[in-house]
Motif scaffolding. Structure first.
Motif, PDB file in Angstrom:
ATOM      1  N   PHE A  93     -29.990 -12.122 -54.105  1.00 14.30           N
ATOM      2  CA  PHE A  93     -30.571 -11.207 -53.872  1.00 14.30           C
ATOM      3  C   PHE A  93     -29.701 -10.952 -52.226  1.00 14.30           C
ATOM      4  O   PHE A  93     -30.142 -10.124 -51.745  1.00 14.30           O
ATOM      5  N   ASP A  94     -29.217 -11.806 -51.597  1.00 14.39           N
ATOM      6  CA  ASP A  94     -29.162 -11.270 -50.390  1.00 14.39           C
ATOM      7  C   ASP A  94     -28.292 -10.268 -50.168  1.00 14.39           C
ATOM      8  O   ASP A  94     -28.475  -9.160 -49.328  1.00 14.39           O
ATOM      9  N   LEU A  95     -28.012  -9.428 -51.518  1.00 19.06           N
ATOM     10  CA  LEU A  95     -27.163  -8.057 -51.251  1.00 19.06           C
ATOM     11  C   LEU A  95     -28.477  -7.022 -51.803  1.00 19.06           C
ATOM     12  O   LEU A  95     -27.853  -6.147 -50.494  1.00 19.06           O
ATOM     13  N   TRP A  96     -29.399  -7.284 -52.142  1.00 17.60           N
ATOM     14  CA  TRP A  96     -30.349  -6.257 -52.288  1.00 17.60           C
ATOM     15  C   TRP A  96     -31.154  -6.295 -50.439  1.00 17.60           C
ATOM     16  O   TRP A  96     -31.959  -4.936 -49.925  1.00 17.60           O
ATOM     17  N   LEU A  97     -30.675  -7.109 -49.683  1.00 15.49           N
ATOM     18  CA  LEU A  97     -31.721  -6.955 -47.717  1.00 15.49           C
ATOM     19  C   LEU A  97     -30.671  -6.524 -47.627  1.00 15.49           C
ATOM     20  O   LEU A  97     -30.837  -6.829 -46.030  1.00 15.49           O
ATOM     21  N   ASP A  98     -29.052  -7.036 -48.119  1.00 14.17           N
ATOM     22  CA  ASP A  98     -27.771  -6.559 -47.003  1.00 14.17           C
ATOM     23  C   ASP A  98     -26.869  -5.351 -46.951  1.00 14.17           C
ATOM     24  O   ASP A  98     -26.531  -5.919 -47.698  1.00 14.17           O
ATOM     25  N   ASP A  99     -27.000  -4.210 -45.928  1.00 14.08           N
ATOM     26  CA  ASP A  99     -26.442  -3.118 -46.921  1.00 14.08           C
ATOM     27  C   ASP A  99     -25.144  -2.983 -46.028  1.00 14.08           C
ATOM     28  O   ASP A  99     -23.745  -2.516 -47.299  1.00 14.08           O
ATOM     29  N   ASP A 100     -25.285  -4.652 -45.518  1.00 15.72           N
ATOM     30  CA  ASP A 100     -23.527  -4.971 -45.057  1.00 15.72           C
ATOM     31  C   ASP A 100     -22.000  -5.414 -46.429  1.00 15.72           C
ATOM     32  O   ASP A 100     -21.220  -5.223 -46.605  1.00 15.72           O
ATOM     33  N   LEU A 101     -23.445  -5.952 -47.606  1.00 15.90           N
ATOM     34  CA  LEU A 101     -22.933  -6.150 -48.541  1.00 15.90           C
ATOM     35  C   LEU A 101     -22.956  -5.436 -49.734  1.00 15.90           C
ATOM     36  O   LEU A 101     -21.847  -5.556 -50.782  1.00 15.90           O
TER      37      LEU A 101
END
Length: 206
Positions: A93-101
């Motif tokens: 879920f880090d991906l869906w909150l961090d546009d850098d990822l």
């Protein structure tokens, strides 16, 4: 070829790629033209050729960036250390909150582009297989059988593609608040308070 001002930040390779990204995500690949990018940057077309052989080379660079950033980071988050399935899904879920990822706008642009580009569709299909295998692997790692692991992974994939294709816009705090419930839906287990707090700490404002 005319000399370019190497001290002008508009003349960097990154500047051309950024301009191409903006045009691609706003108007589609057909609008990514060297002349249009030069005009957008306030430069001559000759500056483009310091960094790219031709338009195809620029398009390839954008595709490679998408593969590394979106698919590469997704696989890495799936493989990140986790003590439980809840923690593993929060890692994803880090991906869906961090546009850098993970860049959702770029993912949508690539999917739209691939509809009329068979070679790119092949690469997109390969990327989607990598994503599916990585996400299925998360569930296999925590004891789900193969069929259930695949179905749960596909549920997450289709949910995220739905978010992207529908261009859902919601306040980050609102989406964040739903994520523990999504974890329970996707895994069949409610996350612990400790797992939620660790996830929250990663995304708390600096």
């Amino acid at each position: 070829m005319n000399q370019i001002d190497i001290d002008d930040p508009r003349t960097t390779e990154e500047a051309w790629l950024r301009a191409a990204y903006d045009v691609l995500t706003e108007n589609g690949v057909e609008a990514v033209k060297i002349k249009a990018l030069a005009e957008r940057l306030g430069l001559t077309r000759s500056g483009f050729y310091w960094y790219f052989k031709d338009r195809d080379a620029l398009l390839e660079a954008m595709i490679a960036h998408w593969e590394e950033r979106n698919t590469g980071n997704l696989v890495a988050r799936c493989e990140a250390f986790a003590e439980s399935i809840g923690e593993a899904v929060f890692n994803l879920f880090d991906l869906w909150l961090d546009d850098d990822l993970f860049d959702s706008r770029l993912d949508l642009a690539i999917r739209n582009w691939a509809r009329n580009d068979p070679a790119l569709q092949t690469r997109l299909d390969r990327a989607d297989r990598r994503r599916k295998e990585a996400m299925t692997g998360v569930f296999l790692r925590f004891g789900y059988d193969a069929t259930e692991a695949e179905v749960r992974a596909l549920t997450m994939i289709y949910t995220q593609i739905g978010y992207i294709s529908m261009q859902v816009r919601e306040p980050p705090e609102e989406r964040f608040a739903r994520m523990p419930n999504y974890v329970e839906v996707f895994t069949g287990h409610a996350p612990t308070e400790a797992e939620i707090e660790r996830f929250r700490a990663r995304h708390a404002p600096a």
